[in-house]
Design an enzyme around this catalytic site. Structure first.
Site, PDB file in Angstrom:
ATOM      1  N   ASN A  51      -2.666  -4.260  -1.624  1.00  0.00           N
ATOM      2  CA  ASN A  51      -1.506  -3.445  -1.976  1.00  0.00           C
ATOM      3  C   ASN A  51      -1.862  -2.250  -2.852  1.00  0.00           C
ATOM      4  O   ASN A  51      -1.019  -1.381  -3.077  1.00  0.00           O
ATOM      5  CB  ASN A  51      -0.442  -4.306  -2.657  1.00  0.00           C
ATOM      6  CG  ASN A  51       0.247  -5.238  -1.676  1.00  0.00           C
ATOM      7  OD1 ASN A  51       0.221  -5.013  -0.465  1.00  0.00           O
ATOM      8  ND2 ASN A  51       0.858  -6.294  -2.188  1.00  0.00           N
ATOM      9  N   ARG A  93       4.066  -1.861   7.572  1.00  0.00           N
ATOM     10  CA  ARG A  93       5.100  -1.139   6.853  1.00  0.00           C
ATOM     11  C   ARG A  93       4.536  -0.058   5.934  1.00  0.00           C
ATOM     12  O   ARG A  93       5.155   0.984   5.731  1.00  0.00           O
ATOM     13  CB  ARG A  93       5.937  -2.123   6.041  1.00  0.00           C
ATOM     14  CG  ARG A  93       7.102  -1.453   5.384  1.00  0.00           C
ATOM     15  CD  ARG A  93       8.131  -2.402   4.842  1.00  0.00           C
ATOM     16  NE  ARG A  93       9.274  -1.637   4.386  1.00  0.00           N
ATOM     17  CZ  ARG A  93      10.236  -1.183   5.165  1.00  0.00           C
ATOM     18  NH1 ARG A  93      10.203  -1.432   6.444  1.00  0.00           N
ATOM     19  NH2 ARG A  93      11.235  -0.484   4.678  1.00  0.00           N
ATOM     20  N   CYS A 148       5.942  -7.127   7.729  1.00  0.00           N
ATOM     21  CA  CYS A 148       6.545  -8.458   7.629  1.00  0.00           C
ATOM     22  C   CYS A 148       8.058  -8.388   7.792  1.00  0.00           C
ATOM     23  O   CYS A 148       8.715  -7.491   7.265  1.00  0.00           O
ATOM     24  CB  CYS A 148       6.236  -9.079   6.265  1.00  0.00           C
ATOM     25  SG  CYS A 148       4.539  -9.613   6.056  1.00  0.00           S
TER      26      CYS A 148
END
Length: 419
Positions: A23, A93, A117
């Protein structure tokens, strides 16, 4: 399609090396678009989403090379396409994070609406509204976000309606090349946002306040590449600590950062674990002890992270006592619950809260991964379940965990990948 086959394992023991944070790596790779000279990122995990990000940059015309030692080198001197196509964006995403850098440097961007997701709506309106406040003209048509700006973006005072990590990162990157000052209020405070800001500063950006809810960016004329090392993955770290706790083992996570996991470590201590930390390692000892139930409520950082909710669901399934876990960040993030019930868990859902009565043991079963973190909880469940557990659809797992079966094997877990 690959699956993981897991047998009941002894208490996990040993050291596990933590990978770079997915991330943090994804927005940092996208930030390479802002650099006018070569940009080198190290400690980049070998993950499906990272590979998708590299492919997206290549699709735009950038030169992207990856070495075997977790290093990615990006050159944008040949970047001449400004469209992020559906075929790439639909699988991840975080592809939306290319929007701000493209628009800030080149004044144009067409980005397909994102995938990733399936854990709630997670709308992109915060990204778009912030860019519009900076002077962008945006239309959404035929499944694409089409953004344009005449000249450069303009600094703006942006108030975020809700805390959003992705929107904070997109606007932060865009603001680095905007004319004047941008202030982002109600900004996300996550360590990954700080890591991105530190990378941008190393590239020449002027940023203050990262890690607080008010970030101030003074736009500069241009940014240059740099060498930057991605922070350790706090969610991978937490996942292995949970695995050690439920197997009643003792492990040390090395190349980790305990300062980013304070809420998780506190809950593990509440559950009965002995936690010891150093500057770059965390040790958990749960030898001979059954975890105690702990109540959890997910909130934005520095509170308890939503990405650790599924793993703590599992801990509570095997803990002594009754617990509640309340999810406040995303919708539909209890899709692991029916799968754990298939393995014998005593759980029920009431709205956005899961009520769990702890049991002694789970039973192996064939289960299906539904999203990234849910899949991790199912793999860990297999380590403590009697018999064999098969986890299907592990492409979710490969999006966020590097060589997970090998790392578990190194700790004594019986996990193998099968076709």
């Amino acid at each position: 399609m690959d699956k993981l086959k897991i047998e009941a394992s002894e208490a996990l023991a040993g050291n596990v090396v933590i990978s770079g944070a997915k991330n943090a790596a994804l927005p940092i790779l996208m930030a390479g678009v802002l650099a006018e000279t070569d940009f080198v990122v190290t400690n980049v995990p070998n993950l499906r989403d990272v590979n998708t990000s590299c492919e997206l940059l290549r699709c735009l015309g950038a030169e992207v090379t990856r070495s075997d030692n977790s290093e990615v080198r990006i050159s944008t001197s040949s970047l001449d396409h400004f469209c992020a196509p559906y075929d790439l964006v639909k699988t991840m995403r975080a592809s939306i994070l290319i929007l701000g850098p493209l628009l800030a440097r080149f004044g144009t961007a067409d980005v397909s609406l994102p995938g990733g997701c399936a854990i709630g709506a997670r709308p992109v309106n915060l990204h778009l509204h912030g860019l519009e406040q900076m002077g962008a003209k945006i239309e959404v048509e035929e499944g694409y976000i089409k953004a344009r700006v005449d000249g450069r973006l303009k600094g703006a005072h942006i108030f975020m309606d809700m805390v959003s990590v992705g929107a904070t990162e997109n606007l932060l990157m865009a603001a680095t090349l905007a004319d004047g000052e941008t202030i982002i209020e109600n900004a996300a405070r996550e360590p990954e946002v700080i890591d991105l800001a530190n990378c941008l500063i190393a590239m020449g950006a002027k940023i203050e306040g990262a890690g607080t809810d008010s970030i101030r960016i003074q736009g500069v004329e241009s940014l240059n590449g740099c060498h930057y090392r991605v922070m350790p993955d706090r969610i991978e770290t937490g996942s292995f600590l949970i695995a050690a706790a439920v197997t009643r083992g003792k492990i040390r996570c090395v190349d980790a950062d305990p300062s980013t996991l304070e809420a998780v470590l506190a809950k593990l201590e509440d559950a009965g674990a002995t936690i010891t930390t150093g500057s770059d390692w965390i040790e958990l000892d749960m030898q001979g002890k059954r975890p105690k139930a702990v109540n959890i409520k997910t909130v934005p950082y520095p509170g308890f992270p939503t990405d650790m909710q599924a793993q703590f669901c599992l801990l509570n399934v095997l803990a002594e006592g009754t617990s509640t876990i309340t999810e406040t960040i995303f919708e539909n993030r209890f899709m692991h619950v029916p799968e754990l019930i298939r393995m014998g868990a005593n759980m029920e859902l009431e709205g956005n809260t899961c009520i769990i009565q702890g049991i002694e043991r789970l039973n192996g079963a064939q289960v299906m991964a539904t999203d990234l973190r849910a899949s991790a909880s199912l793999v860990i469940a297999g380590l403590v379940a009697e018999g064999t557990t098969i986890v299907d659809r592990i492409y979710h797992l490969d999006r966020g965990y590097e060589h997970i079966e090998d790392k578990f094997k190194g700790l004594g877990g019986q996990v193998v990948r099968v076709s």
